[in-house]
Design a protein around this motif. Structure first.
Motif, PDB file in Angstrom:
ATOM      1  N   MET A   1      20.256  64.523  33.260  1.00  0.00           N
ATOM      2  CA  MET A   1      21.332  64.453  32.290  1.00  0.00           C
ATOM      3  C   MET A   1      22.631  64.185  33.047  1.00  0.00           C
ATOM      4  SD  MET A   1      22.819  67.324  29.605  1.00  0.00           S
ATOM      5  CE  MET A   1      21.233  67.871  29.130  1.00  0.00           C
ATOM      6  N   ASN A   2      23.464  63.326  32.490  1.00  0.00           N
ATOM      7  CA  ASN A   2      24.770  63.040  33.077  1.00  0.00           C
ATOM      8  C   ASN A   2      25.823  62.942  31.977  1.00  0.00           C
ATOM      9  OD1 ASN A   2      24.801  60.332  32.002  1.00  0.00           O
ATOM     10  ND2 ASN A   2      23.379  59.751  33.608  1.00  0.00           N
ATOM     11  N   LYS A   3      27.084  62.840  32.383  1.00  0.00           N
ATOM     12  CA  LYS A   3      28.172  62.814  31.390  1.00  0.00           C
ATOM     13  C   LYS A   3      28.041  61.661  30.411  1.00  0.00           C
ATOM     14  CE  LYS A   3      32.416  63.122  32.923  1.00  0.00           C
ATOM     15  NZ  LYS A   3      33.687  63.373  33.599  1.00  0.00           N
ATOM     16  N   PHE A   4      27.575  60.525  30.879  1.00  0.00           N
ATOM     17  CA  PHE A   4      27.427  59.375  29.994  1.00  0.00           C
ATOM     18  C   PHE A   4      26.410  59.674  28.897  1.00  0.00           C
ATOM     19  CE2 PHE A   4      25.326  55.442  28.731  1.00  0.00           C
ATOM     20  CZ  PHE A   4      26.406  54.733  28.249  1.00  0.00           C
ATOM     21  N   GLN A   5      25.275  60.239  29.296  1.00  0.00           N
ATOM     22  CA  GLN A   5      24.227  60.553  28.316  1.00  0.00           C
ATOM     23  C   GLN A   5      24.679  61.637  27.337  1.00  0.00           C
ATOM     24  OE1 GLN A   5      21.319  58.814  27.963  1.00  0.00           O
ATOM     25  NE2 GLN A   5      21.256  59.925  26.031  1.00  0.00           N
ATOM     26  N   ILE A   6      25.397  62.633  27.829  1.00  0.00           N
ATOM     27  CA  ILE A   6      25.927  63.675  26.941  1.00  0.00           C
ATOM     28  C   ILE A   6      26.883  63.059  25.927  1.00  0.00           C
ATOM     29  CG2 ILE A   6      27.335  65.774  26.810  1.00  0.00           C
ATOM     30  CD1 ILE A   6      26.240  66.457  29.631  1.00  0.00           C
ATOM     31  N   GLY A   7      27.736  62.160  26.379  1.00  0.00           N
ATOM     32  CA  GLY A   7      28.664  61.469  25.480  1.00  0.00           C
ATOM     33  C   GLY A   7      27.934  60.628  24.445  1.00  0.00           C
ATOM     34  N   GLU A   8      26.877  59.935  24.878  1.00  0.00           N
ATOM     35  CA  GLU A   8      26.070  59.139  23.941  1.00  0.00           C
ATOM     36  C   GLU A   8      25.431  60.043  22.882  1.00  0.00           C
ATOM     37  OE1 GLU A   8      25.231  55.684  23.736  1.00  0.00           O
ATOM     38  OE2 GLU A   8      27.049  55.557  24.949  1.00  0.00           O
ATOM     39  N   ASN A   9      24.890  61.160  23.320  1.00  0.00           N
ATOM     40  CA  ASN A   9      24.263  62.092  22.380  1.00  0.00           C
ATOM     41  C   ASN A   9      25.300  62.708  21.442  1.00  0.00           C
ATOM     42  OD1 ASN A   9      21.763  61.610  23.500  1.00  0.00           O
ATOM     43  ND2 ASN A   9      21.851  63.390  24.854  1.00  0.00           N
ATOM     44  N   ALA A  10      26.480  62.985  21.965  1.00  0.00           N
ATOM     45  CA  ALA A  10      27.558  63.515  21.119  1.00  0.00           C
ATOM     46  C   ALA A  10      27.926  62.499  20.037  1.00  0.00           C
ATOM     47  CB  ALA A  10      28.778  63.872  21.960  1.00  0.00           C
ATOM     48  N   GLY A  11      27.954  61.236  20.397  1.00  0.00           N
ATOM     49  CA  GLY A  11      28.217  60.182  19.414  1.00  0.00           C
ATOM     50  C   GLY A  11      27.143  60.121  18.349  1.00  0.00           C
ATOM     51  N   LYS A  12      25.908  60.287  18.757  1.00  0.00           N
ATOM     52  CA  LYS A  12      24.788  60.292  17.809  1.00  0.00           C
ATOM     53  C   LYS A  12      24.931  61.450  16.823  1.00  0.00           C
ATOM     54  CE  LYS A  12      19.791  59.831  18.020  1.00  0.00           C
ATOM     55  NZ  LYS A  12      18.623  59.822  18.909  1.00  0.00           N
ATOM     56  N   VAL A  13      25.239  62.629  17.334  1.00  0.00           N
ATOM     57  CA  VAL A  13      25.412  63.805  16.472  1.00  0.00           C
ATOM     58  C   VAL A  13      26.618  63.612  15.566  1.00  0.00           C
ATOM     59  CG1 VAL A  13      25.963  66.275  16.458  1.00  0.00           C
ATOM     60  CG2 VAL A  13      24.239  65.382  18.043  1.00  0.00           C
ATOM     61  N   TRP A  14      27.712  63.093  16.105  1.00  0.00           N
ATOM     62  CA  TRP A  14      28.930  62.882  15.310  1.00  0.00           C
ATOM     63  C   TRP A  14      28.643  61.924  14.152  1.00  0.00           C
ATOM     64  CZ3 TRP A  14      32.113  59.113  13.531  1.00  0.00           C
ATOM     65  CH2 TRP A  14      33.364  59.532  13.055  1.00  0.00           C
ATOM     66  N   ARG A  15      27.897  60.853  14.436  1.00  0.00           N
ATOM     67  CA  ARG A  15      27.572  59.895  13.372  1.00  0.00           C
ATOM     68  C   ARG A  15      26.723  60.541  12.280  1.00  0.00           C
ATOM     69  NH1 ARG A  15      27.613  56.777  17.888  1.00  0.00           N
ATOM     70  NH2 ARG A  15      25.353  56.931  18.252  1.00  0.00           N
ATOM     71  N   LEU A  16      25.797  61.399  12.667  1.00  0.00           N
ATOM     72  CA  LEU A  16      25.009  62.120  11.658  1.00  0.00           C
ATOM     73  C   LEU A  16      25.904  62.997  10.792  1.00  0.00           C
ATOM     74  CD1 LEU A  16      21.827  63.276  13.603  1.00  0.00           C
ATOM     75  CD2 LEU A  16      21.916  61.716  11.656  1.00  0.00           C
ATOM     76  N   LEU A  17      26.815  63.713  11.434  1.00  0.00           N
ATOM     77  CA  LEU A  17      27.723  64.596  10.693  1.00  0.00           C
ATOM     78  C   LEU A  17      28.653  63.789   9.789  1.00  0.00           C
ATOM     79  CD1 LEU A  17      28.669  67.092  13.531  1.00  0.00           C
ATOM     80  CD2 LEU A  17      27.088  67.494  11.647  1.00  0.00           C
TER      81      LEU A  17
END
Length: 73
Positions: A1-17
């Motif tokens: 896991m790295n910062k880029f992947q965490i940011g990508e996953n955060a974007g995925k969660v944000w879009r769902l919300l």
């Protein structure tokens, strides 16, 4: 896991919300996002640090929803 992947996953969660603007419980968010516990928790942490989400408690369970960022300059 790295910062880029965490940011990508955060974007995925944000879009769902943002998609339906509802309160999500953890398990529904995990199932719908397809993220592991570790990845989902990191994404939620990223969004919480940014002030992008709100935490609540309803009907005996914790939930998360989009936060409203208001800036009055």
């Amino acid at each position: 896991m790295n910062k880029f992947q965490i940011g990508e996953n955060a974007g995925k969660v944000w879009r769902l919300l943002a998609n339906d603007n509802k309160r999500w419980n953890y398990y529904d968010l995990k199932e719908t996002s397809g993220l592991s516990d570790r990845d989902l928790n990191a994404a939620i942490g990223w969004l919480a640090h940014d002030g992008s989400i709100c935490f609540g408690h309803s009907r005996g369970e914790n939930n998360v929803s989009l936060g409203i960022n208001v800036y009055i300059g």
